[in-house]
Design a protein around this motif. Sequence first.
Motif, short mmCIF file in Angstrom:
data_model
loop_
_atom_site.label_atom_id
_atom_site.label_comp_id
_atom_site.label_asym_id
_atom_site.label_seq_id
_atom_site.Cartn_x
_atom_site.Cartn_y
_atom_site.Cartn_z
N VAL A 130 45.81 44.61 40.76
CA VAL A 130 46.03 44.23 39.17
C VAL A 130 44.86 43.41 38.78
O VAL A 130 43.85 43.81 37.62
CB VAL A 130 47.13 44.11 38.28
N GLU A 131 44.07 42.79 39.67
CA GLU A 131 43.44 41.34 38.89
C GLU A 131 42.20 42.39 38.89
O GLU A 131 41.13 42.74 38.37
CB GLU A 131 43.04 40.77 39.97
N GLN A 132 41.93 43.53 40.13
CA GLN A 132 40.46 44.06 40.05
C GLN A 132 40.14 45.41 39.26
O GLN A 132 40.00 46.08 38.48
CB GLN A 132 40.09 45.07 41.45
N ARG A 141 37.94 61.33 36.36
CA ARG A 141 38.34 59.34 36.01
C ARG A 141 38.70 58.98 37.13
O ARG A 141 38.30 57.65 36.75
CB ARG A 141 40.33 59.98 35.25
N LEU A 142 39.09 59.32 37.71
CA LEU A 142 38.81 58.53 39.93
C LEU A 142 37.81 58.43 40.13
O LEU A 142 37.54 57.19 40.67
CB LEU A 142 39.51 59.44 40.63
N LEU A 143 37.04 59.06 40.14
CA LEU A 143 35.01 58.88 40.33
C LEU A 143 34.79 58.35 39.70
O LEU A 143 33.81 56.92 40.27
CB LEU A 143 34.75 60.38 40.47
N ALA A 144 34.74 58.01 38.40
CA ALA A 144 34.24 57.36 36.96
C ALA A 144 35.03 55.80 37.10
O ALA A 144 33.91 54.71 37.74
CB ALA A 144 34.49 57.53 36.04
N LEU A 145 36.28 55.67 37.59
CA LEU A 145 36.11 54.22 38.29
C LEU A 145 36.25 53.87 39.05
O LEU A 145 35.75 52.64 39.40
CB LEU A 145 38.17 54.19 38.26
N LYS A 146 35.93 54.53 40.11
CA LYS A 146 35.73 53.83 41.49
C LYS A 146 33.92 54.01 41.67
O LYS A 146 33.22 53.53 42.11
CB LYS A 146 35.61 54.67 42.61
N GLN A 147 32.94 54.66 40.40
CA GLN A 147 31.44 54.54 40.68
C GLN A 147 31.46 55.44 41.78
O GLN A 147 30.43 54.98 42.41
CB GLN A 147 30.80 53.13 40.55
N ARG A 148 32.31 56.28 41.80
CA ARG A 148 31.57 57.33 43.08
C ARG A 148 31.63 58.59 42.98
O ARG A 148 31.50 58.86 42.30
CB ARG A 148 33.13 57.12 44.05
N ASN A 158 39.52 49.49 44.90
CA ASN A 158 38.70 48.44 45.02
C ASN A 158 36.45 49.26 43.73
O ASN A 158 37.07 50.05 43.94
CB ASN A 158 38.10 47.91 46.17
N LEU A 159 37.01 48.10 43.41
CA LEU A 159 35.40 48.30 42.65
C LEU A 159 34.58 48.38 43.74
O LEU A 159 34.69 47.99 44.27
CB LEU A 159 35.49 47.38 41.36
N THR A 160 34.03 48.70 43.75
CA THR A 160 32.42 49.75 43.95
C THR A 160 31.82 47.29 44.44
O THR A 160 31.49 47.13 43.69
CB THR A 160 31.03 50.10 43.67
N GLY A 161 31.51 47.75 45.24
CA GLY A 161 31.03 46.02 45.87
C GLY A 161 32.08 45.16 46.22
O GLY A 161 31.92 44.23 46.70
N GLU A 162 32.97 45.30 45.84
CA GLU A 162 34.84 44.43 46.12
C GLU A 162 35.32 45.05 46.84
O GLU A 162 35.45 45.95 47.60
CB GLU A 162 35.29 44.49 44.92
N PRO A 163 36.15 43.87 47.80
CA PRO A 163 36.87 44.29 48.70
C PRO A 163 37.89 44.79 48.19
O PRO A 163 38.96 45.25 46.71
CB PRO A 163 37.25 42.51 49.18
N LYS A 216 44.13 50.61 34.18
CA LYS A 216 42.96 51.52 34.14
C LYS A 216 43.65 52.35 35.26
O LYS A 216 43.73 53.40 35.76
CB LYS A 216 41.52 51.13 35.56
N VAL A 217 44.87 51.85 36.38
CA VAL A 217 44.93 52.22 36.94
C VAL A 217 47.19 52.44 36.93
O VAL A 217 47.46 51.51 36.26
CB VAL A 217 45.09 52.16 38.48
N VAL A 218 47.96 53.06 37.13
CA VAL A 218 49.04 53.10 36.89
C VAL A 218 49.77 52.56 38.49
O VAL A 218 49.37 53.80 39.56
CB VAL A 218 49.89 54.76 36.91
#
Length: 184
Positions: A149-151, A39-46, A135-140, A155-157
Amino acid sequence: MDNLSQVVDALKSGNVIAYPTEAVFGVGCDPDSELAVQRLLALKQRPVEKGLILIAADYAQLQDYIDDSQLSESQRATIADTWPGPVTWVMPAKPTVPQFLTGQFDTIAVRVSDHPLVQALCRAYGKPITSTSANLTGEPPCRTSEEVVEQLGDKVVLFSGETGGRENPSEIRDAQTGKVFRQG
């Protein structure tokens, strides 16, 4: 620490959390749950090949993951001199550590944090958690709860609190060679 028990429950349920670290917010999960790590890797696209950092309240929490018998006394002393603190060490992993944590390596990156909220979280959970920047990939990387919350939204607690105020993310060093992978 208003919602510490809610965040610990989220970890136990295999969910991904966001929490403040020394410089930025991190996202993490239970390192022993392959589903949570997926789940973490999918969220981060890592990619799983990169491996993950484990963050802990103390050295003892890392013992199930690291093989420090491959380190000399002076190497262990050097590590001890930097912890708790913002230095992540790449150490030999025990053969039992799953590849979804180590990626393509036979090592694992670990840190004993000096951030009081990270320490409280890992103590309440009873073990380390994974740590990668929130952060999402490519975002700071997120530096405030609002940015998380914005990014990342729902999807996270979120374990709300303040970061430690450092400008740079943790330094990453190789425990066996001393090589610096990322300057702190």
